[in-house]
Design an enzyme around this catalytic site. Structure first.
Site, short mmCIF file in Angstrom:
data_model
loop_
_atom_site.label_atom_id
_atom_site.label_comp_id
_atom_site.label_asym_id
_atom_site.label_seq_id
_atom_site.Cartn_x
_atom_site.Cartn_y
_atom_site.Cartn_z
N ASN A 162 0.80 -1.24 0.00
CA ASN A 162 0.00 0.00 0.00
C ASN A 162 0.83 1.28 0.00
OD1 ASN A 162 0.80 -0.50 2.62
ND2 ASN A 162 -1.07 0.28 3.53
N GLU A 257 3.88 -4.85 12.26
CA GLU A 257 2.91 -3.76 12.05
C GLU A 257 1.81 -4.35 11.18
OE1 GLU A 257 3.01 -0.79 13.33
OE2 GLU A 257 5.04 -0.73 14.14
N CYS A 291 -3.26 1.45 6.65
CA CYS A 291 -3.57 0.65 7.84
C CYS A 291 -4.23 1.48 8.92
CB CYS A 291 -2.29 0.00 8.37
SG CYS A 291 -0.98 1.19 8.69
P1 NDP Z 1 0.44 -9.50 3.29
O1 NDP Z 1 0.47 -9.94 4.71
O2 NDP Z 1 -0.31 -10.30 2.32
O3 NDP Z 1 1.93 -9.40 2.70
C1 NDP Z 1 2.92 -8.60 3.32
C2 NDP Z 1 4.30 -9.06 2.84
O4 NDP Z 1 4.57 -10.36 3.35
C3 NDP Z 1 4.42 -9.16 1.34
O5 NDP Z 1 5.71 -8.73 0.95
C4 NDP Z 1 4.25 -10.65 1.10
O6 NDP Z 1 4.83 -11.07 -0.11
C5 NDP Z 1 4.99 -11.21 2.28
N1 NDP Z 1 4.67 -12.59 2.64
C6 NDP Z 1 3.62 -13.35 2.25
N2 NDP Z 1 3.68 -14.58 2.85
C7 NDP Z 1 4.78 -14.59 3.63
C8 NDP Z 1 5.38 -15.55 4.51
N3 NDP Z 1 4.84 -16.75 4.71
N4 NDP Z 1 6.50 -15.20 5.17
C9 NDP Z 1 7.05 -13.98 5.00
N5 NDP Z 1 6.54 -13.02 4.18
C10 NDP Z 1 5.42 -13.32 3.50
O7 NDP Z 1 -0.05 -7.98 3.35
P2 NDP Z 1 -0.43 -7.04 2.13
O8 NDP Z 1 0.74 -6.90 1.23
O9 NDP Z 1 -1.72 -7.51 1.57
O10 NDP Z 1 -0.62 -5.62 2.86
C11 NDP Z 1 -1.83 -5.17 3.37
C12 NDP Z 1 -1.89 -5.37 4.87
O11 NDP Z 1 -0.81 -4.66 5.47
C13 NDP Z 1 -3.15 -4.82 5.51
O12 NDP Z 1 -3.63 -5.74 6.46
C14 NDP Z 1 -2.66 -3.57 6.22
O13 NDP Z 1 -3.44 -3.19 7.33
C15 NDP Z 1 -1.29 -3.97 6.61
N6 NDP Z 1 -0.49 -2.80 6.87
C16 NDP Z 1 -0.14 -2.49 8.16
C17 NDP Z 1 0.57 -1.34 8.43
C18 NDP Z 1 0.99 -0.97 9.82
O14 NDP Z 1 1.86 -0.10 9.95
N7 NDP Z 1 0.44 -1.55 10.87
C19 NDP Z 1 0.94 -0.42 7.36
C20 NDP Z 1 0.53 -0.85 6.07
C21 NDP Z 1 -0.17 -2.00 5.85
P3 NDP Z 1 3.95 -11.02 -1.47
O15 NDP Z 1 3.33 -9.68 -1.60
O16 NDP Z 1 4.96 -11.25 -2.50
O17 NDP Z 1 2.92 -12.11 -1.29
#
Ligand code: NDP
Length: 524
Positions: A162, A257, A291
């Site tokens: 995002n 986070e 988020c």
């Molecule tokens: P995901 O949890 O789907 O993915 C986050 C990252 O983790 C991506 O780079 C993903 O790779 C990677 N990933 C996936 N599976 C694994 C695994 N088993 N082990 C390690 N890494 C893995 O989140 P989104 O990308 O969909 O992001 C949206 C979410 O992030 C929302 O829930 C939002 O609220 C949260 N968020 C929280 C924030 C905060 O500061 N609290 C800020 C911004 C967002 P790939 O994309 O290649 O699958």
């Protein structure tokens, strides 16, 4: 999946450590979600390739640590200027891979990135300086006690799609400022921004292999956890749990986070015009994919109708469309991750089936091949609906009427999440009292989200929204081991009174001394 050897090392050198590779080996397509076009491909690295990056990073890290705070601050300050000199390129890249508007890229991402480079350049040394510690422990009187922070070594940063600069890359800055090497795994959906910033690091003098970008899918993220000394993860709660489990198996620290379902509470004495503007902006900005965006609103009954009318008018006036027209053309761009549109649609459909009314929007948007959902306002909502309980992460604002502040607080806290919240009242003391009762890592009074810009303030979630914080002193100390140093002066006793051999007399004396120290005073 590709190994590092399959990818051309020349490009690795050209980008000074970014694991950006040639066309050889498997690649992941990157889509412009505002148009549906594939704009480039990036390498899909496997566990072997990530292990090789980690090996190089560990070799490079001691040199970076030896730069000291001043040396690293010089590089980070150069990087601050580089971000501003290259702002248009960075904005174009962010807009192309996220579909967000020019303003969302400029206001949230460029301004945060530039500020963060300056902030950590200035404060890393201060937050991580040796601390002289005073003690009340009698056994160590006269000794020098020091708390020292030393870099962990190799930090892994895994980011979501995002905010490719703020959330993915932003956490690398304090980790580097502390003297660590960093491998960053961006979301496979938005890898290009980190790759561009790796170019910036190369130009600004970060030694080779100190900062590397490991493009790949979720498996690459999982492989990264196996290699590093600490993992900083931003993403969904579902993946966050997997990351925590993997970190626990390796006994390495992790900072998480995660998701949010951030409530807004509007009290009857609020400045309704301001509250409505804040609600509109912070629920729709970045297509609601923030988020800490406002995900649900609770409004006291006497002002509910007026608040709903104001928000409805403001949301109806928003222009949504392709952001490639540049600055000032649209307020809301596309969604970044196509499956997220399905989630938003599902939440709106579920709400309507359970009795909610849509006042504005409510459907997918059509803007020439991209992935859009219309800015949407819903009323007659309740907590039986997904849209009030699950993270929607889209341009939606469900508004619920409440009797009073008590009911608002109860409903705000009726959530598995606890990331952020906001309270609106002209009586700021009352607003603050209510804010203190909201179970969230950050709560704003008469505002929302903007606390994120205050890098001195910790930012993190409670409940299922995360573990640990970014920003503030804790936001860099987490990238360090704490080392306690105790120095006994050279003129110390040859034998301390509590040493061997034990004797009745000595032990009795010690008992008396303890009684004198800790046993005096009245008993309740
Ligand atoms: P995901 O949890 O789907 O993915 C986050 C990252 O983790 C991506 O780079 C993903 O790779 C990677 N990933 C996936 N599976 C694994 C695994 N088993 N082990 C390690 N890494 C893995 O989140 P989104 O990308 O969909 O992001 C949206 C979410 O992030 C929302 O829930 C939002 O609220 C949260 N968020 C929280 C924030 C905060 O500061 N609290 C800020 C911004 C967002 P790939 O994309 O290649 O699958």
């Amino acid at each position: 999946m590709a190994t590092v050897e399959e990818h051309a090392i020349e490009i690795h050198e050209a980008t000074n450590g970014a694991a950006v590779a040639s066309a050889a080996g498997p690649e992941i397509p990157v889509e412009n979600p505002a148009t549906g076009e594939i704009i480039r491909t990036v390498p899909d690295l496997d566990a072997g390739a990530i292990a090789e990056l980690a090996r190089r990073a560990r070799l490079a890290q001691p040199t970076w640590e030896a730069y000291g705070f001043e040396g690293r601050a010089r590089v980070l300050s150069r990087m601050q200027r580089w971000v501003m000199d290259n702002a248009e390129r960075i904005i174009d890249t962010i807009v192309a891979e996220t579909g967000k508007t020019y303003e969302d890229a400029q206001l949230a991402e460029i301004s945060y990135g530039a500020a963060a480079f300056g902030f950590w350049a200035k404060h890393a040394g201060e937050y991580l300086a040796d601390e002289r510690v005073r003690t009340s422990a009698v056994f160590v009187k006269g000794k020098k006690l020091i708390l020292r922070y030393r870099p962990l070594g190799l930090v892994g940063v895994i980011g979501p799609w995002n905010y490719p600069l703020v959330n993915s890359f932003g956490d690398c800055i304090p980790a580097l400022a502390a003297g660590n090497a960093v491998i960053m795994k961006p979301s496979e959906v938005t890898p290009m921004t980190s790759m561009l910033l790796a170019e910036g690091f190369a130009e600004c003098g970060v030694p080779a292999d100190v900062f590397q970008v490991a493009t790949g899918r979720g498996e690459a993220g999982a492989a990264l956890i196996e290699e590093v000394d600490m993992i900083m993860f931003t993403g969904s709660t579902r993946t966050g749990r997997k990351v925590a489990e993997a970190a626990a198996r390796r006994l390495i620290p992790c900072s998480l986070e995660l998701g949010g379902k951030d409530p807004m509470i509007v009290l009857a004495d609020a400045d309704l015009e301001r509250a409505a503007n804040v609600a509109t902006y912070y629920s729709m900005q970045n297509s609601g994919q923030t988020c800490i965006s406002i995900e649900r609103a609770y409004v006291e009954a006497p002002v509910y109708d007026e608040f709903v009318a104001k928000v409805t008018d403001k949301v109806r006036a928003l222009r949504q469309g392709r952001p490639d027209g540049g600055a000032g053309t649209v307020e809301v761009g596309s969604m970044t991750f196509p499956p997220q549109v399905d989630i938003v649609e599902d939440h709106v459909r579920d709400a309507v089936e359970r009795g909610a009314r849509v006042l504005v929007g409510g459907h997918r948007g059509e803007h020439g091949g991209g992935h859009y959902f219309e800015p949407t306002v819903l009323v007659d909502v309740d907590h039986s609906m997904k849209i009030m309980r699950e993270e929607t992460f889209g341009p939606t604002l469900p508004i619920m009427k409440v009797r009073d502040a008590e009911e608002a607080v109860r409903l705000a806290n009726d959530s598995e999440y606890g990331l952020a919240g906001s309270v609106f009242s002209k009586d700021t003391e009352k607003g603050e009292r209510v804010a203190r009762r909201v179970e969230a890592g950050a709560v704003c009074v008469n505002d929302a989200i903007i606390n994120f810009a205050a890098l001195e303030l910790p930012m993190g979630g409670v409940k299922a929204s995360g573990l640990g914080h970014r920003h503030g002193p804790g936001g860099i100390r987490k990238y360090c081991n704490q080392q306690a140093l105790l120095v006994t002066p050279k003129l110390a006793l040859k034998r301390e009174p509590h040493f061997f051999p034990y004797s009745r007399r000595g032990t009795r004396r010690l008992g008396k001394a303890l009684k004198l120290l800790y046993g005096r005073g009245k008993r309740d």
